[in-house]
Design a protein around this motif. Structure first.
Motif, short mmCIF file in Angstrom:
data_model
loop_
_atom_site.label_atom_id
_atom_site.label_comp_id
_atom_site.label_asym_id
_atom_site.label_seq_id
_atom_site.Cartn_x
_atom_site.Cartn_y
_atom_site.Cartn_z
N LYS A 95 4.03 6.44 -21.01
CA LYS A 95 5.87 6.60 -20.18
C LYS A 95 6.11 6.44 -20.99
N MET A 96 7.44 7.16 -21.03
CA MET A 96 8.66 7.39 -21.91
C MET A 96 9.65 7.49 -21.09
N ASP A 97 10.97 6.86 -21.87
CA ASP A 97 12.13 7.59 -20.97
C ASP A 97 12.24 8.87 -21.83
N LEU A 98 13.37 9.76 -21.32
CA LEU A 98 13.72 11.25 -21.89
C LEU A 98 14.18 10.53 -23.20
N ASN A 99 15.14 9.73 -23.80
CA ASN A 99 16.10 9.56 -24.88
C ASN A 99 15.36 9.03 -25.70
N ASP A 100 13.68 7.87 -25.13
CA ASP A 100 13.07 7.23 -26.63
C ASP A 100 12.08 8.62 -26.72
N LEU A 101 11.62 9.39 -25.75
CA LEU A 101 10.42 10.79 -25.83
C LEU A 101 10.98 11.52 -27.16
N ILE A 102 12.36 11.70 -27.10
CA ILE A 102 12.84 12.88 -27.97
C ILE A 102 12.75 12.98 -29.32
N ALA A 103 13.20 10.82 -29.12
CA ALA A 103 13.77 10.63 -30.31
C ALA A 103 11.88 10.12 -31.18
N SER A 104 11.27 10.47 -30.79
CA SER A 104 9.62 9.96 -30.80
C SER A 104 9.15 10.99 -31.40
N SER A 105 9.23 12.02 -30.82
CA SER A 105 8.34 13.39 -30.68
C SER A 105 8.22 14.23 -32.01
N LEU B 135 17.03 22.89 -12.09
CA LEU B 135 17.21 22.25 -10.74
C LEU B 135 18.64 21.50 -11.16
N PRO B 136 19.76 21.37 -10.24
CA PRO B 136 21.09 21.09 -10.37
C PRO B 136 20.65 20.26 -12.07
N GLU B 137 19.82 19.31 -11.04
CA GLU B 137 19.81 17.98 -12.25
C GLU B 137 18.96 18.61 -13.95
N THR B 138 18.34 19.83 -13.92
CA THR B 138 17.92 20.01 -15.29
C THR B 138 18.16 21.30 -16.26
N LYS B 139 19.31 21.48 -15.37
CA LYS B 139 20.28 22.63 -15.60
C LYS B 139 20.99 22.14 -17.68
N ASN B 140 20.94 23.29 -18.38
CA ASN B 140 21.45 21.87 -19.41
C ASN B 140 20.27 21.54 -20.01
N LEU B 141 19.68 20.76 -19.66
CA LEU B 141 18.86 18.67 -19.81
C LEU B 141 19.03 19.03 -21.41
N PHE B 142 18.16 19.92 -21.96
CA PHE B 142 18.36 20.12 -23.15
C PHE B 142 19.41 20.80 -23.59
N GLY B 143 20.85 20.41 -23.47
CA GLY B 143 21.98 20.38 -24.43
C GLY B 143 22.34 20.05 -25.83
N GLY C 277 17.46 28.09 -18.68
CA GLY C 277 18.35 27.24 -18.64
C GLY C 277 18.15 25.75 -18.42
N ILE C 278 17.52 25.38 -18.69
CA ILE C 278 16.53 24.27 -18.84
C ILE C 278 17.60 23.94 -20.30
#
Ligand code: NAD
Length: 289
Positions: free
Chosen positions: A175-185, A195-203, A223-224
């Motif tokens: 299990k990981m925080d999003l930003n740690d996961l992104i930097a490690s994968s 959802l409104p919170e996931t719109k452009n999650l990857f900007g 849109g995500i």
């Protein structure tokens, strides 16, 4: 009841529906209809519901309900049926296929051979074994991806703040925080609802934090991932991306995505296997029956 089927559904589901209901494929019959059957592209919003006040149920053959205003339906007593889980395996297998195709260039190699070429040295690929896969969202689909990926020797990380720790332990993923996961994968695969919170999650910012040469896969919803930012990231840190879903579907002619480098595109086919198509239509229709 009168039911209008607005998008193509599996013949078995249609058979079942016809046993109990009067089925039409003509939009003109909507004014008389008590039910509609839809898939991905029909929007059931306030305007639609205002126009057809006799409606009592909506059957969405598939999982996501982004095209159905559930709140508005509930307010008016219109029941909504879908078929969660019915297409998870199909999408998970597509994710593996995209990953393999990206690293081995299967799609490009096929075109090359058919053009009469034999350029083995152009297809020096990568291997999944030993890489790290980060799953964003850990619902039905990514849990299957995790199992398949481990068989290929990938290390699996997952981010889903709405699930308890035991679930990650049960599936043996970190299990990981999003930003740690992104930097490690080496590969990030996106599986969250739109959802409104996931719109452009990857900007621009998050795409910029991805590892140099890494791969982004989106089979969830358009849109995500911000498509303009993605094209820029493909020219800098990203090694590639695979998209099955888009901000605008069908993808407009002349879209900048069509000429972006190292981008593998499929026309929203995640759920389109014989089994999954049948299951998602039959399961949703059975709920109404
Ligand atoms: P699911 O409903 O089983 O799981 C979704 C998960 O996302 C949940 O566990 C939830 O906690 C998590 N989540 C929600 N917001 C989040 C956030 N901000 N950050 C991290 N996690 C978050 O969904 P599923 O069946 O695994 O489907 C995943 C996605 O795939 C959905 O968007 C669905 O619409 C899409 N899908 C696409 C196709 C296709 O044809 N390409 C087919 C089926 C489903």
């Amino acid at each position: 009841m009168k039911v209008v089927v607005l998008e193509p559904i599996h013949e078995k589901a249609l058979e079942l529906l016809k046993e109990k209901h009067e089925v039409s494929f003509d939009e003109k019959d909507l004014a008389e209809a008590e039910g509609v059957v839809i898939r991905t592209y029909t929007k059931i919003d306030k305007e639609f519901l205002d126009k057809f006040p006799r409606l009592r149920f909506v059957v969405r053959c598939g999982v996501g309900l982004e095209n159905v205003d559930e709140k508005e339906c509930k307010k008016r007593g219109v029941e909504v049926f879908n078929s969660p889980g019915s297409n998870s395996n199909a999408v998970a297998e597509l994710v593996m296929g995209l990953m393999l195709s990206h690293y081995r260039g299967i799609h490009d190699a096929n075109h090359s051979v058919k053009k009469g070429e034999w350029n083995r040295n152009d297809f020096l690929g990568g291997e999944l074994n030993g890489k790290t896969l980060g799953l964003v969202g850990f619902g039905n689909i990514p849990r299957i991806v995790a199992r398949l990926a481990k068989a290929f020797g990938l290390k699996v990380l997952a981010h889903d703040p709405f699930l308890n720790d035991e679930l990650f332990e049960k599936h043996d993923v970190a299990k990981m925080d999003l930003n740690d996961l992104i930097a490690s994968s080496d590969v990030v695969s996106v599986h969250v609802p739109l959802l409104p919170e996931t719109k452009n999650l990857f900007g621009e910012e998050r795409l910029g934090w991805m590892k140099k040469g890494s791969l982004l896969i989106n089979t969830s919803r358009g849109g995500i991932v911000d498509e303009t930012a993605l094209i820029q990231a493909l020219k800098s840190n990203l090694g590639g991306a695979c998209l099955d879903v888009f901000e605008n579907e069908p993808l407009p002619a002349g879209s900048a995505l069509l000429t972006a480098p190292n981008l593998l595109l499929t026309p929203h086919i995640g759920a389109m296997t014989d089994k999954s198509f049948k299951d998602m239509c039959v399961e949703a229709v059975k709920k109404v029956l």
